[in-house]
Write a protein that holds these residues in place. Structure first.
Motif, mmCIF file in Angstrom:
data_model
loop_
_atom_site.group_PDB
_atom_site.id
_atom_site.type_symbol
_atom_site.label_atom_id
_atom_site.label_comp_id
_atom_site.label_asym_id
_atom_site.label_seq_id
_atom_site.Cartn_x
_atom_site.Cartn_y
_atom_site.Cartn_z
ATOM 1 N N LEU A 28 0.829 -1.205 0.000
ATOM 2 C CA LEU A 28 0.000 0.000 0.000
ATOM 3 C C LEU A 28 0.863 1.255 0.000
ATOM 4 O O LEU A 28 1.944 1.283 0.590
ATOM 5 C CB LEU A 28 -0.906 0.023 1.244
ATOM 6 C CG LEU A 28 -1.924 -1.110 1.387
ATOM 7 C CD1 LEU A 28 -2.637 -0.989 2.740
ATOM 8 C CD2 LEU A 28 -2.938 -1.078 0.254
ATOM 9 N N GLU A 32 -2.748 5.240 1.222
ATOM 10 C CA GLU A 32 -3.665 4.100 1.406
ATOM 11 C C GLU A 32 -3.501 3.483 2.791
ATOM 12 O O GLU A 32 -4.472 3.063 3.418
ATOM 13 C CB GLU A 32 -3.385 3.024 0.345
ATOM 14 C CG GLU A 32 -3.762 3.427 -1.059
ATOM 15 C CD GLU A 32 -3.237 2.434 -2.100
ATOM 16 O OE1 GLU A 32 -3.969 2.173 -3.060
ATOM 17 O OE2 GLU A 32 -2.087 1.941 -1.951
ATOM 18 N N ARG A 33 -2.256 3.434 3.219
ATOM 19 C CA ARG A 33 -1.974 2.843 4.531
ATOM 20 C C ARG A 33 -2.728 3.594 5.628
ATOM 21 O O ARG A 33 -3.360 3.002 6.491
ATOM 22 C CB ARG A 33 -0.466 2.906 4.769
ATOM 23 C CG ARG A 33 0.032 1.989 5.853
ATOM 24 C CD ARG A 33 1.538 1.916 5.832
ATOM 25 N NE ARG A 33 2.053 1.282 4.618
ATOM 26 C CZ ARG A 33 3.319 1.292 4.241
ATOM 27 N NH1 ARG A 33 4.224 1.923 4.982
ATOM 28 N NH2 ARG A 33 3.704 0.691 3.138
ATOM 29 N N ARG A 35 -5.343 5.435 5.285
ATOM 30 C CA ARG A 35 -6.785 5.393 5.093
ATOM 31 C C ARG A 35 -7.359 3.998 5.338
ATOM 32 O O ARG A 35 -8.454 3.861 5.882
ATOM 33 C CB ARG A 35 -7.084 5.830 3.643
ATOM 34 C CG ARG A 35 -8.558 5.988 3.292
ATOM 35 C CD ARG A 35 -8.720 6.852 2.031
ATOM 36 N NE ARG A 35 -7.833 6.438 0.946
ATOM 37 C CZ ARG A 35 -8.131 5.481 0.044
ATOM 38 N NH1 ARG A 35 -9.282 4.861 0.097
ATOM 39 N NH2 ARG A 35 -7.275 5.162 -0.910
ATOM 40 N N LEU A 36 -6.634 2.949 4.937
ATOM 41 C CA LEU A 36 -7.220 1.599 4.880
ATOM 42 C C LEU A 36 -6.715 0.623 5.941
ATOM 43 O O LEU A 36 -7.402 -0.340 6.273
ATOM 44 C CB LEU A 36 -6.937 0.968 3.513
ATOM 45 C CG LEU A 36 -7.498 1.670 2.289
ATOM 46 C CD1 LEU A 36 -6.983 0.998 1.025
ATOM 47 C CD2 LEU A 36 -9.022 1.645 2.325
ATOM 48 N N ARG A 38 -5.498 -1.109 9.354
ATOM 49 C CA ARG A 38 -5.497 -1.162 10.819
ATOM 50 C C ARG A 38 -4.679 -2.377 11.188
ATOM 51 O O ARG A 38 -5.005 -3.493 10.780
ATOM 52 C CB ARG A 38 -6.917 -1.289 11.359
ATOM 53 C CG ARG A 38 -7.718 -0.014 11.182
ATOM 54 C CD ARG A 38 -8.893 0.015 12.137
ATOM 55 N NE ARG A 38 -9.896 -0.964 11.744
ATOM 56 C CZ ARG A 38 -10.525 -1.766 12.600
ATOM 57 N NH1 ARG A 38 -10.245 -1.733 13.882
ATOM 58 N NH2 ARG A 38 -11.439 -2.605 12.170
ATOM 59 N N ILE A 46 -7.288 -4.785 6.156
ATOM 60 C CA ILE A 46 -7.201 -3.813 5.067
ATOM 61 C C ILE A 46 -8.622 -3.453 4.649
ATOM 62 O O ILE A 46 -9.392 -4.325 4.217
ATOM 63 C CB ILE A 46 -6.438 -4.365 3.847
ATOM 64 C CG1 ILE A 46 -5.024 -4.806 4.234
ATOM 65 C CG2 ILE A 46 -6.372 -3.309 2.743
ATOM 66 C CD1 ILE A 46 -4.240 -5.438 3.082
ATOM 67 N N GLY A 47 -8.964 -2.192 4.780
ATOM 68 C CA GLY A 47 -10.224 -1.685 4.262
ATOM 69 C C GLY A 47 -11.461 -2.380 4.796
ATOM 70 O O GLY A 47 -12.455 -2.470 4.084
ATOM 71 N N GLU A 48 -11.397 -2.874 6.005
ATOM 72 C CA GLU A 48 -12.552 -3.545 6.636
ATOM 73 C C GLU A 48 -13.048 -4.743 5.837
ATOM 74 O O GLU A 48 -14.164 -5.209 6.024
ATOM 75 C CB GLU A 48 -13.738 -2.564 6.838
ATOM 76 C CG GLU A 48 -13.423 -1.350 7.690
ATOM 77 C CD GLU A 48 -12.944 -1.713 9.096
ATOM 78 O OE1 GLU A 48 -13.382 -2.739 9.640
ATOM 79 O OE2 GLU A 48 -12.082 -0.982 9.610
ATOM 80 N N GLU A 49 -12.236 -5.259 4.904
ATOM 81 C CA GLU A 49 -12.728 -6.388 4.115
ATOM 82 C C GLU A 49 -11.719 -7.512 3.940
ATOM 83 O O GLU A 49 -12.087 -8.591 3.480
ATOM 84 C CB GLU A 49 -13.225 -5.908 2.755
ATOM 85 C CG GLU A 49 -12.154 -5.162 1.982
ATOM 86 C CD GLU A 49 -12.658 -4.638 0.650
ATOM 87 O OE1 GLU A 49 -13.884 -4.540 0.487
ATOM 88 O OE2 GLU A 49 -11.819 -4.343 -0.203
ATOM 89 N N ARG A 50 -10.457 -7.264 4.292
ATOM 90 C CA ARG A 50 -9.488 -8.359 4.228
ATOM 91 C C ARG A 50 -8.830 -8.497 5.599
ATOM 92 O O ARG A 50 -8.429 -7.495 6.201
ATOM 93 C CB ARG A 50 -8.460 -8.089 3.129
ATOM 94 C CG ARG A 50 -9.138 -8.044 1.760
ATOM 95 C CD ARG A 50 -8.141 -7.944 0.655
ATOM 96 N NE ARG A 50 -7.298 -9.128 0.598
ATOM 97 C CZ ARG A 50 -6.130 -9.159 -0.051
ATOM 98 N NH1 ARG A 50 -5.677 -8.093 -0.672
ATOM 99 N NH2 ARG A 50 -5.423 -10.273 -0.076
#
Ligand SMILES: [Zn+2]
Length: 161
Positions: A28, A32-33, A35-36, A38, A46-50
């Protein structure tokens, strides 16, 4: 002892190859780091989806009692992530059936490791979960099943340099 493969002496290495982040998190951009991503040293989203968990992949070593452990990340489903998170402090996590995961790092000396199917097994709250590859034609599966020699250990450890 002199190595029969390369003629060098391989010291008994306690140092282990460790990946700091899943490859897709390391890729990233800084924007992006922020923003996405945690993450901490054990968990990464990553991005609440991975969802990723830090684990160790043990490789038995011939003539040595302790396995060589590669510290790497695995990608898990959200349901598995939530379950692992809930059990984080639990003494009973060893009773949990293994979780289906995928390897989330490309190990340069075991090209093609990224994406391999594996099982994640917890054994207790103070021990990192261990990864066992599902049967595949990839060499890393054979190495985990049959073990490696100290020359191979040195190849993995040299990736630090
Ligand atoms: Zn050697």
């Amino acid at each position: 002892m002199i190595c029969a493969k390369c003629g060098m002496e391989h010291p008994l290495e306690e140092m282990e190859l460790t990946f700091r982040r899943p490859d897709d998190a390391a890729k990233l951009s800084e924007e992006e780091r922020l923003r996405l991503l945690r993450d901490n040293s054990d968990l990464c989203i990553i991005g609440e989806e991975r969802f990723f968990i830090r684990a160790v992949l043990p490789l038995p070593v011939e003539s040595r009692e302790d396995p060589y452990c590669i510290g790497l990340w695995v990608e898990v489903s959200q349901a598995a992530f939530d379950r692992i998170y809930d059990l984080w402090e639990s003494e009973d996590q060893g009773l949990e059936p293994p979780f289906a995961v995928r390897i989330a790092n490309e190990i340069p000396t075991a090209a093609g490791s990224l994406g391999l199917d594996a099982e994640l097994r917890s054994s207790g709250p103070t021990v990192r979960p261990r990864v066992f590859l599902k049967p595949t034609s990839h060499q890393l599966y054979a190495e985990q099943a049959r073990g490696i020699d100290v020359h191979r250990v040195a190849e993995f450890t040299a990736l630090f340099a």
